[in-house]
Design a protein around this motif. Structure first.
Motif, PDB file in Angstrom:
ATOM      1  N   CYS A  56      59.748  74.898  59.181  1.00 45.97           N
ATOM      2  CA  CYS A  56      59.871  73.367  59.263  1.00 45.97           C
ATOM      3  C   CYS A  56      58.935  72.482  58.996  1.00 45.97           C
ATOM      4  CB  CYS A  56      60.846  73.048  60.617  1.00 45.97           C
ATOM      5  SG  CYS A  56      61.054  71.443  60.475  1.00 45.97           S
ATOM      6  N   LYS A  57      58.987  71.688  57.896  1.00 47.64           N
ATOM      7  CA  LYS A  57      58.014  70.891  57.633  1.00 47.64           C
ATOM      8  C   LYS A  57      58.059  69.490  58.495  1.00 47.64           C
ATOM      9  CE  LYS A  57      55.672  68.824  53.679  1.00 47.64           C
ATOM     10  NZ  LYS A  57      55.995  68.450  52.361  1.00 47.64           N
ATOM     11  N   ILE A  58      57.160  69.245  59.320  1.00 49.22           N
ATOM     12  CA  ILE A  58      57.209  67.799  59.894  1.00 49.22           C
ATOM     13  C   ILE A  58      56.436  66.877  59.233  1.00 49.22           C
ATOM     14  CG2 ILE A  58      56.752  66.737  62.315  1.00 49.22           C
ATOM     15  CD1 ILE A  58      56.848  69.635  63.295  1.00 49.22           C
ATOM     16  N   ILE A  59      57.286  65.813  59.184  1.00 48.94           N
ATOM     17  CA  ILE A  59      56.655  64.575  58.269  1.00 48.94           C
ATOM     18  C   ILE A  59      56.433  63.473  59.313  1.00 48.94           C
ATOM     19  CG2 ILE A  59      56.993  62.932  56.320  1.00 48.94           C
ATOM     20  CD1 ILE A  59      58.833  65.504  55.297  1.00 48.94           C
ATOM     21  N   ASP A  60      55.240  62.824  59.489  1.00 48.91           N
ATOM     22  CA  ASP A  60      55.166  61.828  60.247  1.00 48.91           C
ATOM     23  C   ASP A  60      55.176  60.405  59.293  1.00 48.91           C
ATOM     24  OD1 ASP A  60      54.431  59.655  61.965  1.00 48.91           O
ATOM     25  OD2 ASP A  60      52.277  60.549  62.162  1.00 48.91           O
ATOM     26  N   CYS A  61      56.308  59.708  59.606  1.00 46.83           N
ATOM     27  CA  CYS A  61      56.760  58.445  58.844  1.00 46.83           C
ATOM     28  C   CYS A  61      55.916  57.435  59.136  1.00 46.83           C
ATOM     29  CB  CYS A  61      58.083  58.375  59.003  1.00 46.83           C
ATOM     30  SG  CYS A  61      58.968  59.640  58.252  1.00 46.83           S
ATOM     31  N   LYS A  62      55.038  57.450  60.428  1.00 48.26           N
ATOM     32  CA  LYS A  62      54.091  56.467  60.653  1.00 48.26           C
ATOM     33  C   LYS A  62      54.891  54.976  60.919  1.00 48.26           C
ATOM     34  CE  LYS A  62      50.487  58.501  58.261  1.00 48.26           C
ATOM     35  NZ  LYS A  62      49.891  58.598  56.785  1.00 48.26           N
ATOM     36  N   LEU A 391      62.122  56.661  51.933  1.00 49.28           N
ATOM     37  CA  LEU A 391      61.106  56.268  52.939  1.00 49.28           C
ATOM     38  C   LEU A 391      60.602  55.114  52.326  1.00 49.28           C
ATOM     39  CD1 LEU A 391      59.589  56.814  55.957  1.00 49.28           C
ATOM     40  CD2 LEU A 391      57.729  58.108  54.339  1.00 49.28           C
ATOM     41  N   MET A 392      60.271  53.832  53.087  1.00 47.71           N
ATOM     42  CA  MET A 392      59.736  52.607  52.496  1.00 47.71           C
ATOM     43  C   MET A 392      58.819  51.641  53.615  1.00 47.71           C
ATOM     44  SD  MET A 392      61.831  49.682  52.616  1.00 47.71           S
ATOM     45  CE  MET A 392      63.498  49.267  53.311  1.00 47.71           C
ATOM     46  N   ASP A 393      58.225  51.154  53.094  1.00 49.75           N
ATOM     47  CA  ASP A 393      57.353  50.262  53.829  1.00 49.75           C
ATOM     48  C   ASP A 393      58.044  48.848  53.332  1.00 49.75           C
ATOM     49  OD1 ASP A 393      55.818  48.307  54.702  1.00 49.75           O
ATOM     50  OD2 ASP A 393      53.813  49.325  54.114  1.00 49.75           O
ATOM     51  N   PRO A 394      58.686  48.224  54.285  1.00 52.01           N
ATOM     52  CA  PRO A 394      59.230  46.992  53.806  1.00 52.01           C
ATOM     53  C   PRO A 394      58.401  45.700  53.359  1.00 52.01           C
ATOM     54  CG  PRO A 394      59.725  47.510  56.169  1.00 52.01           C
ATOM     55  CD  PRO A 394      58.994  48.610  55.535  1.00 52.01           C
ATOM     56  N   ASP A 395      57.025  46.091  53.958  1.00 50.13           N
ATOM     57  CA  ASP A 395      56.092  44.863  53.941  1.00 50.13           C
ATOM     58  C   ASP A 395      54.976  45.007  53.054  1.00 50.13           C
ATOM     59  OD1 ASP A 395      57.505  43.299  56.051  1.00 50.13           O
ATOM     60  OD2 ASP A 395      56.763  44.771  57.451  1.00 50.13           O
ATOM     61  N   MET A 396      54.906  46.317  52.547  1.00 54.10           N
ATOM     62  CA  MET A 396      53.699  46.398  51.609  1.00 54.10           C
ATOM     63  C   MET A 396      53.731  45.665  50.252  1.00 54.10           C
ATOM     64  SD  MET A 396      52.961  50.234  49.373  1.00 54.10           S
ATOM     65  CE  MET A 396      52.142  50.972  50.643  1.00 54.10           C
ATOM     66  N   PRO A 397      52.507  45.029  50.118  1.00 57.96           N
ATOM     67  CA  PRO A 397      52.539  43.997  48.963  1.00 57.96           C
ATOM     68  C   PRO A 397      52.167  44.836  47.825  1.00 57.96           C
ATOM     69  CG  PRO A 397      50.572  43.826  50.342  1.00 57.96           C
ATOM     70  CD  PRO A 397      51.359  44.920  50.939  1.00 57.96           C
ATOM     71  N   TRP A 398      52.683  44.305  46.359  1.00 58.54           N
ATOM     72  CA  TRP A 398      52.245  45.198  45.159  1.00 58.54           C
ATOM     73  C   TRP A 398      52.827  44.119  44.160  1.00 58.54           C
ATOM     74  CZ3 TRP A 398      56.214  47.120  41.693  1.00 58.54           C
ATOM     75  CH2 TRP A 398      57.588  47.126  42.192  1.00 58.54           C
ATOM     76  N   ILE A 399      52.167  44.321  43.128  1.00 60.44           N
ATOM     77  CA  ILE A 399      52.472  43.451  41.827  1.00 60.44           C
ATOM     78  C   ILE A 399      53.116  44.498  40.618  1.00 60.44           C
ATOM     79  CG2 ILE A 399      51.447  42.175  40.061  1.00 60.44           C
ATOM     80  CD1 ILE A 399      49.110  41.075  42.063  1.00 60.44           C
ATOM     81  N   LEU A 400      54.053  43.941  40.202  1.00 58.40           N
ATOM     82  CA  LEU A 400      54.793  44.937  38.997  1.00 58.40           C
ATOM     83  C   LEU A 400      53.844  44.582  37.586  1.00 58.40           C
ATOM     84  CD1 LEU A 400      58.344  45.420  38.623  1.00 58.40           C
ATOM     85  CD2 LEU A 400      56.987  44.716  36.620  1.00 58.40           C
ATOM     86  N   LYS A 401      53.447  45.836  37.358  1.00 58.44           N
ATOM     87  CA  LYS A 401      52.633  45.886  36.299  1.00 58.44           C
ATOM     88  C   LYS A 401      53.490  46.553  35.054  1.00 58.44           C
ATOM     89  CE  LYS A 401      48.084  45.394  38.357  1.00 58.44           C
ATOM     90  NZ  LYS A 401      47.484  45.949  39.330  1.00 58.44           N
ATOM     91  N   GLU A 402      53.510  45.925  33.991  1.00 62.36           N
ATOM     92  CA  GLU A 402      54.355  46.532  32.742  1.00 62.36           C
ATOM     93  C   GLU A 402      53.748  47.808  32.535  1.00 62.36           C
ATOM     94  OE1 GLU A 402      54.387  44.444  28.753  1.00 62.36           O
ATOM     95  OE2 GLU A 402      53.746  46.604  28.665  1.00 62.36           O
ATOM     96  N   GLU A 403      52.405  48.184  32.567  1.00 60.79           N
ATOM     97  CA  GLU A 403      52.069  49.409  31.905  1.00 60.79           C
ATOM     98  C   GLU A 403      52.496  50.411  32.958  1.00 60.79           C
ATOM     99  OE1 GLU A 403      50.367  46.723  32.801  1.00 60.79           O
ATOM    100  OE2 GLU A 403      48.482  47.233  33.650  1.00 60.79           O
ATOM    101  N   GLU A 404      52.867  50.085  34.284  1.00 56.48           N
ATOM    102  CA  GLU A 404      53.196  51.245  35.198  1.00 56.48           C
ATOM    103  C   GLU A 404      54.729  51.403  35.293  1.00 56.48           C
ATOM    104  OE1 GLU A 404      51.212  49.906  38.899  1.00 56.48           O
ATOM    105  OE2 GLU A 404      49.345  49.752  38.118  1.00 56.48           O
ATOM    106  N   LEU A 405      55.421  50.877  34.392  1.00 60.13           N
ATOM    107  CA  LEU A 405      56.852  51.129  34.506  1.00 60.13           C
ATOM    108  C   LEU A 405      57.150  52.604  34.019  1.00 60.13           C
ATOM    109  CD1 LEU A 405      58.164  47.689  33.239  1.00 60.13           C
ATOM    110  CD2 LEU A 405      58.499  48.533  35.573  1.00 60.13           C
ATOM    111  N   ARG A 406      57.947  53.026  34.594  1.00 54.75           N
ATOM    112  CA  ARG A 406      58.426  54.463  34.251  1.00 54.75           C
ATOM    113  C   ARG A 406      59.546  54.317  33.242  1.00 54.75           C
ATOM    114  NH1 ARG A 406      56.129  54.453  38.952  1.00 54.75           N
ATOM    115  NH2 ARG A 406      54.981  56.255  39.463  1.00 54.75           N
ATOM    116  N   SER A 407      60.403  53.443  33.157  1.00 48.75           N
ATOM    117  CA  SER A 407      61.506  53.260  32.093  1.00 48.75           C
ATOM    118  C   SER A 407      60.809  53.444  30.586  1.00 48.75           C
ATOM    119  CB  SER A 407      61.878  52.041  32.498  1.00 48.75           C
ATOM    120  OG  SER A 407      62.893  51.697  31.441  1.00 48.75           O
TER     121      SER A 407
END
Lengths: 438, 332
Positions: A56-62, A391-407
């Protein structure tokens, strides 16, 4: 493919120290969640560790949020026929990085998905190439021409989760009536766009901005009139109906009244109509040309109210990839549509960060509600459910950059947008399909 | 800059008491957003250009050696000639390119056209296109100044400037005048540019049209809307007619041209409703007997021919203002 890896699913994984939010069980607790063989086995404030398997793998979600994976009810993909815009594979990568674990693929392809063999093609391609669940929907009318209904029974058996003419609104009331009646026998869900072709022939919301810019407007009535017609037909036929993307306050009232009369109806909204308004078009920026069009701020506020009050059931990305050939054109000549799989969660979370809608309600609209409406087993963290989670951080700030899109396409309405809230891990049936480093 | 600081004190003393604000626009894409000061600068300079154009020797070397490209996606003999003459009078080499929209649709996109043209190193580009916003889109790919000669139903800035110059020269002012713009407001770029410009200059703007040709939110642009000539014309100093496209009068906006003329055509009786010294304007080409009676178009109150003259002057002023002086370069 930086920042994401596909790992073999461990037989057992324990997620500890997580803020577990499950809108399905109305749960928001700090605790642990145990996944065994791709299913949720236990959930609790502090699960006993003695019975765990050695491997069993244990993942700490912090302390970050563990929630059901997103279910996106309206995604356009270019395969088959428009692979230069998006393939099933590229859409699945975009979806995984955006926390979308299941998505309904619209049948607006070339050829149109209107027979069982094409549904099988999508399912087969998805099995081979996709990390997330792709649920094919089928055309409601042959060739999406709005004339004759498709083989709804056979398509249903082949695995189509819903029936829709996608971008097109069924013009003929008679065709819609028959389809609702016939689909009802199979318990099939009809998802409809509601934009009257002649009244809604403009290119942006009718209003001051359209007048100022000299562009033909799409009045709100272009949406309300077909929606009201469809409510009458649902009352007449007792069919199952979902208005895919509504955008005006009157549409919310129409849906709400129909539900009060015990009709089996639901409504979705594209996240763009919650996060943006027609001022954002600025100087003819075609990436903001979407359908339904970005409306006025009054309508946007009314839609947020609708999401909060529960009158609007679900939020979708309305992901619609286009390349420069159809987008880098004068506004009136450009195609409708913007991509959205990768910004769906973050754009929706804006409503949480502005204190307009509680977090659990947003997650409900993004996962539980669409899953229930489509008859899926996911969208919940209940014991025995498939472990489709984020698993998500509801507060993490980020900027959407066109070149980082996977679509494969770049037509986002959120280029350079500042967001708060980001997916760190996407898990489908216990398997990590996306993981963000750091 | 440092070098001039020692002489700046005396330079300031020698400077005239009033200096117009420097004209800093890169392109002329529309009137909306342009300051009153910039408009005044252009009109003042255009006044001088009128005088130059009335001389026997009209040609100036101001922009000699520069290349002007007229790129017209819509046919327009008069506007194109006006820009062409203006370019020649400033000493430029003028190339006219008429592009049929249909052939553009077949392959080359607007942006391909822009990249191709830009590679030819023009110093000024004048563009007319049938789609609103198209000129701005094109300007993003150009390294020279771009003048909008009309984009869809959006703007036609030089038309508004020439109208303003005509008004100012006949009436002596624009501020406080009552101006009625009559006709197809919904589809008119001339109306939009004029509304912005006249409002900026302090005129009171009325629009008069049947409701099918009057967008609902038009009053939010700062005008008063009227649905009949009889209500809208009294008290007006300027009556500005708009051309009505024949395709609008086949039943979708207007039942017929004769019905339109009956209710909205500018006849002698209707002109009499305005002030006795009111002027009558039309951007051309006119549909005589549809929006305007022949005797009014040719009458004493008509300044339609003068508008055409002002067109050349205004376009000269705009070209000169947009053009960077030698040495500064256009690509900055």
């Amino acid at each position: 493919m930086k920042g994401s890896t596909v790992t073999k699913a461990p037989r057992q994984r324990l997620f500890t120290n997580a803020r577990i939010i499950d809108p399905d069980q109305n749960l928001d607790i700090h605790g642990d969640l145990l996944v065994t063989r791709g299913r949720i086995e236990a959930i609790g404030k502090s699960l006993p560790r003695d019975n765990l398997k050695k491997s069993c793998k244990i993942i700490d979600c912090k302390g970050l949020v563990l929630a059901p994976g997103l279910v996106d009810a309206r995604v356009f993909i270019g395969e088959p026929g428009g692979e230069h815009r998006e393939t099933i594979k590229s859409a699945s990568r975009a979806a995984a990085s955006g926390g979308v674990t299941s998505m309904v693929m619209m049948p607006d392809t070339d050829p149109v998905i209107d027979n069982a063999a094409l549904v099988e093609f999508v399912r087969q391609t998805a099995r081979e190439k996709s990390r997330v669940r792709i649920l094919p929907s089928a055309a409601l009318s042959k060739g999406q021409r709005g004339q004759e209904m498709t083989e709804i029974g056979l398509l249903n058996d082949a695995g189509a989760v819903a029936f829709t003419d996608g971008r097109k609104t069924v013009d003929s009331a008679q065709m819609m009536r028959r389809a609702l009646t016939y689909a009802g026998d199979f318990g099939a869900l009809i998802m409809a766009a509601t934009r009257d072709a002649s009244l809604g022939g403009g290119v942006m919301n009718a209003g001051l901005n359209a007048t100022r810019m000299g562009l033909p407007g799409i009045p709100r009535e272009a949406e309300i009139i077909p929606l009201e017609r469809d409510m009458r037909l649902v009352a007449m036929t007792r069919g199952r109906y979902h208005a895919s993307t509504i955008s005006t306050s009157d549409s919310v009232d129409v849906i709400s009244r129909a539900r009060d009369s015990k009709l089996d109806v639901s409504a979705g909204i594209a996240v763009a109509n919650l996060a943006l308004n027609d001022n954002d078009i600025g100087s003819y920026r075609t990436f903001f040309r979407v359908s339904p069009p970005l409306r006025s701020e009054d309508d946007r506020q009314a839609m947020i109210d609708g999401v909060r009050s529960g009158k609007i059931d679900m939020i979708c990305s309305n992901h619609d990839p286009h390349d420069v050939d159809t987008k880098r054109l004068p506004f009136a000549e450009a195609a409708d549509g913007a991509i959205g799989l990768e910004s769906l969660l973050a754009a929706s979370l804006r409503l949480y960060h502005t204190d307009d809608v509680p977090l659990i309600r947003i997650l409900h609209c993004l996962s539980t509600a669409p899953a229930k409406r489509l008859g899926l087993k996911s969208g919940t963290l209940a014991i025995g459910a498939p472990a489709d989670m984020i698993l998500m951080d509801p507060d993490m700030p980020w900027i959407l950059k066109e070149e980082e899109l996977r679509s494969r396409s770049r037509n986002t309405a959120f280029e350079g947008a500042r967001f708060q809230g980001r997916v760190l891990k996407t898990i489908v049936e216990g398997r990590t399909v996306f993981s963000r480093d750091g | 800059m440092t070098q001039s600081s020692s002489t700046s004190a005396s330079a300031e003393l020698n400077a005239p008491a009033f200096r117009p604000a420097p004209f800093n626009l890169r392109h002329l894409l529309g009137i909306e957003g342009i300051s009153t000061a910039d408009i005044t600068t252009l009109l003042d300079r255009a006044d001088e250009m009128v005088a130059i154009s009335r001389q026997v020797e009209k040609k100036r070397p101001t922009l000699s050696g520069r290349t002007l490209i007229n790129l017209f996606f819509e046919n327009s003999t008069r506007t194109q000639s006006s820009f062409e003459i203006a370019g020649h009078r400033l000493g430029m080499d003028v190339i006219n390119m008429a592009v049929q929209t249909s052939s553009v649709k077949k392959g080359e996109t607007l942006l391909d056209t822009a990249v191709t043209l830009n590679a030819m190193q023009p110093d000024l580009l004048v563009v007319r296109h049938n789609a609103a916003g198209a000129v701005e889109l094109l300007s993003q790919k150009m390294s020279c100044p771009v003048i909008n000669a009309g984009d869809g139903a959006h703007e036609h800035p030089t038309q508004a400037l020439l109208d303003a110059l005509t008004i100012r020269r006949t009436k002596g002012r624009i501020n406080g005048l009552k101006v009625a713009i009559c006709g197809d407001i919904a589809h008119s770029r001339v109306a939009r540019s004029n509304i912005h410009l006249l409002n900026a200059m302090g005129a009171q703007v009325r629009v008069i049209a049947p409701s099918t040709l009057l967008p609902g939110p038009i009053e939010d642009l700062g005008v008063t809307a009227y649905r009949s000539m009889e209500e809208g014309l009294p008290g007006c100093d300027v009556v500005m007619m708009l051309r009505i496209q024949s395709e609008r009068m086949s039943g979708d906006f207007i039942p017929s041209s004769r019905e339109y003329y009956r209710f909205f055509g500018l006849s002698a009786e209707r002109v009499a409703l305005a002030k006795p010294d009111a002027i009558v304007m039309h951007p051309g080409p006119m549909n005589r007997g549809v929006e305007i009676a022949s005797n009014i178009a040719d009458g004493v109150q008509s300044v339609i021919a003068e508008q055409v003259e002002m067109g050349v002057a205004v376009r000269m002023a705009v070209m000169e203002a947009l053009h960077k002086p030698v040495g500064e370069g256009a690509g900055s």
